[in-house]
Design an enzyme around this catalytic site. Structure first.
Site, PDB file in Angstrom:
ATOM      1  N   ARG A   4       0.879  -1.178   0.000  1.00 22.26           N
ATOM      2  CA  ARG A   4       0.000   0.000   0.000  1.00 22.26           C
ATOM      3  C   ARG A   4       0.907   1.217   0.000  1.00 22.26           C
ATOM      4  O   ARG A   4       1.572   1.522   0.993  1.00 22.26           O
ATOM      5  CB  ARG A   4      -0.905  -0.009   1.232  1.00 22.26           C
ATOM      6  CG  ARG A   4      -1.942   1.109   1.265  1.00 22.26           C
ATOM      7  CD  ARG A   4      -2.851   0.929   2.476  1.00 22.26           C
ATOM      8  NE  ARG A   4      -3.795   2.010   2.639  1.00 22.26           N
ATOM      9  CZ  ARG A   4      -5.017   2.053   2.113  1.00 22.26           C
ATOM     10  NH1 ARG A   4      -5.429   1.052   1.353  1.00 22.26           N
ATOM     11  NH2 ARG A   4      -5.825   3.083   2.329  1.00 22.26           N
ATOM     12  N   ARG A  54     -14.661  -6.785   1.660  1.00 21.38           N
ATOM     13  CA  ARG A  54     -13.209  -6.730   1.499  1.00 21.38           C
ATOM     14  C   ARG A  54     -12.563  -7.967   2.117  1.00 21.38           C
ATOM     15  O   ARG A  54     -11.640  -8.561   1.543  1.00 21.38           O
ATOM     16  CB  ARG A  54     -12.639  -5.461   2.161  1.00 21.38           C
ATOM     17  CG  ARG A  54     -12.988  -4.144   1.479  1.00 21.38           C
ATOM     18  CD  ARG A  54     -12.274  -3.965   0.145  1.00 21.38           C
ATOM     19  NE  ARG A  54     -10.838  -4.069   0.262  1.00 21.38           N
ATOM     20  CZ  ARG A  54     -10.016  -3.070   0.602  1.00 21.38           C
ATOM     21  NH1 ARG A  54     -10.516  -1.878   0.881  1.00 21.38           N
ATOM     22  NH2 ARG A  54      -8.709  -3.245   0.638  1.00 21.38           N
ATOM     23  N   ASP A  93     -16.509   8.772  -4.444  1.00 23.47           N
ATOM     24  CA  ASP A  93     -15.335   8.683  -3.581  1.00 23.47           C
ATOM     25  C   ASP A  93     -14.964  10.104  -3.170  1.00 23.47           C
ATOM     26  O   ASP A  93     -15.506  11.084  -3.702  1.00 23.47           O
ATOM     27  CB  ASP A  93     -14.185   7.995  -4.331  1.00 23.47           C
ATOM     28  CG  ASP A  93     -13.039   7.567  -3.417  1.00 23.47           C
ATOM     29  OD1 ASP A  93     -13.155   7.727  -2.189  1.00 23.47           O
ATOM     30  OD2 ASP A  93     -12.015   7.089  -3.942  1.00 23.47           O
ATOM     31  N   CYS A 143     -16.200   3.604  -1.292  1.00 24.76           N
ATOM     32  CA  CYS A 143     -15.123   2.743  -0.795  1.00 24.76           C
ATOM     33  C   CYS A 143     -14.740   3.048   0.647  1.00 24.76           C
ATOM     34  O   CYS A 143     -14.112   2.218   1.306  1.00 24.76           O
ATOM     35  CB  CYS A 143     -13.903   2.852  -1.705  1.00 24.76           C
ATOM     36  SG  CYS A 143     -13.302   4.541  -1.927  1.00 24.76           S
ATOM     37  N   HIS A 164      -6.664   0.531  -7.279  1.00 23.60           N
ATOM     38  CA  HIS A 164      -7.026  -0.104  -6.005  1.00 23.60           C
ATOM     39  C   HIS A 164      -7.831  -1.361  -6.340  1.00 23.60           C
ATOM     40  O   HIS A 164      -9.033  -1.432  -6.117  1.00 23.60           O
ATOM     41  CB  HIS A 164      -7.850   0.871  -5.166  1.00 23.60           C
ATOM     42  CG  HIS A 164      -7.921   0.531  -3.714  1.00 23.60           C
ATOM     43  ND1 HIS A 164      -7.430  -0.639  -3.192  1.00 23.60           N
ATOM     44  CD2 HIS A 164      -8.448   1.219  -2.649  1.00 23.60           C
ATOM     45  CE1 HIS A 164      -7.625  -0.672  -1.887  1.00 23.60           C
ATOM     46  NE2 HIS A 164      -8.230   0.455  -1.539  1.00 23.60           N
TER      47      HIS A 164
END
Length: 305
Positions: A101, A288, A221, A260, A128
Site C-alpha cells: 500500500r 473486502r 469517492d 469505498c 485499487h
C-alpha cells in the site's frame, strides 16, 4: 506465480473464479467455519499509507485461512535503506505473498519484478484492485450477473474509478462517469484499456443527473485523495455540483449507493444518502475480507482450478 497489480491483470474467467471461491468462503464464515486453506503461510503487509479496511481485512483473512501476517511499516526501511531490488529479493524469501500500500504505482511494479512470491496491490495512486473487486462482488450479490447493468461513478477519475472501470469492462457492465473537465481519465489510458478489454462500454459526462439515470449503482469517492491536500480548496469548488445527495439519488430510485470509504460526509455525499436505505457501504466494506480471502486462496494455488 501471479501478481495482482491492476484489475486488468485478470481475465473475466479469473475474476469469476475468485468470486466463486469468495462465495464459498463467505458462506462457511457465516456458518462459523474458518477453512484453513493456507496453514503456515505468511503474508507481509508493506504499508506506507494509513489503512483500516485493507490492513484489518487482510490480517483477519489470513488468520481465517490458517496463516499469519506481518505488518511492515517505516521500520522495515522500504525505499530508504536499500534498493527496491534487494528489498524485494530478500523479503520474498521469507514470506508467501506481499501486500503493498503505497503512492507511486511504478514502485509496486518495480518491486514485483524482483519478488519470488505474489505481490498484491493494496492501493497505489493508480489503482485499487482489491477494493474494486469487493465492490463488484457486492453488486453481484445484490443484482445478480453484472452484464447489461450500469454503474454510475460520480467524481474524480482516481485509482478506485480506474479499477472499477476495468472490472466493469471485464464483466460486461457499462461504466458511466460524471466528472468535470480536467478530472477525467487520460485519453492515452482509455485508448490502452480499450485495446486490452474489447467491448468496454464507457461514457463520460459533466451531468451527474444524466449519469445516474437508469443505473444499478451510484458510486462516489472523496474529492481529495491522500497527497492532494494542497488542491483541497480548488477541488471542493470544482466538485461541489457533483455531490451525491437525495435529489440526485431520486433520479435512480432503485440504485444502490456505494462508496469505498472513508467518506467525507457533507462533501461528496450527504448523511441522508450514506446512511439511507439504498446504501450498501457496510456490505462493501465487509466483503473486502471475503474477496481478499478469495484472492489469497486463488493466488497461492489452493483454489486455482
Amino acid at each position: 506465480m501471479r501478481h495482482l497489480l491492476t484489475v486488468s491483470d485478470l481475465s473475466p474467467a479469473e475474476i469469476e473464479r475468485i468470486f466463486v471461491i469468495t462465495e464459498d468462503l463467505k458462506t462457511k464464515h457465516a456458518e462459523g467455519l474458518r477453512e484453513a486453506l493456507l496453514p503456515g503461510r505468511v503474508l507481509a503487509l508493506l504499508f506506507d499509507k494509513q489503512s483500516l479496511r485493507t490492513r484489518v481485512s487482510f490480517e483477519a483473512g489470513m488468520a481465517h485461512l490458517g496463516g499469519s501476517s506481518l505488518f511492515l511499516g517505516d521500520d522495515a526501511g522500504f525505499k530508504a535503506r536499500e534498493s527496491v531490488a534487494d528489498f524485494g529479493r530478500v523479503l520474498s524469501q521469507y514470506v508467501d505473498a506481499i501486500v503493498v500500500r503505497t503512492g507511486p504505482h511504478e514502485l509496486i511494479t518495480n518491486l514485483a519484478q524482483y519478488c519470488s512470491c505474489p505481490v498484491i496491490n493494496g492501493l497505489t495512486d493508480y489503482e485499487h484492485p482489491c477494493q474494486a473487486l469487493a465492490d463488484l462482488y457486492t453488486l453481484r450479490e445484490l443484482v445478480g450477473p453484472l452484464a447489461g447493468h450500469t454503474l454510475a461513478y460520480v467524481g474524480d477519475a482516481n485509482n478506485v474509478a480506474r479499477s472499477l472501470l476495468e472490472g466493469c469492462g471485464l464483466l460486461g457492465m457499462r461504466f458511466v462517469m460524471a466528472a468535470p473537465e480536467g478530472y477525467r481519465f487520460e485519453p492515452e489510458y482509455l485508448e490502452e484499456i480499450d485495446g486490452k478489454i474489447p467491448g468496454l462500454e464507457f461514457e463520460v459526462t459533466d451531468d451527474p443527473a444524466a449519469a445516474v439515470t437508469g443505473a444499478a449503482a451510484v458510486y462516489t469517492d472523496v474529492w481529495i485523495s491522500m497527497g492532494q491536500e494542497g488542491e483541497a480548496a480548488e477541488r471542493r469548488r470544482v466538485f461541489a455540483p457533483y455531490q451525491v445527495n437525495a435529489r440526485l439519488m431520486a433520479l435512480a430510485p432503485d440504485a444502490h449507493f456505494m462508496h469505498c470509504l472513508p467518506a467525507k460526509r457533507g462533501e461528496e455525499v450527504t448523511d441522508e444518502v450514506i446512511d439511507g436505505p439504498n446504501s450498501v457501504v457496510v456490505q462493501e466494506a465487509a466483503n473486502r475480507l471475503h474477496v481478499q480471502k478469495g484472492i489469497l486462496a486463488w493466488l497461492l494455488g489452493r483454489k486455482r482450478d
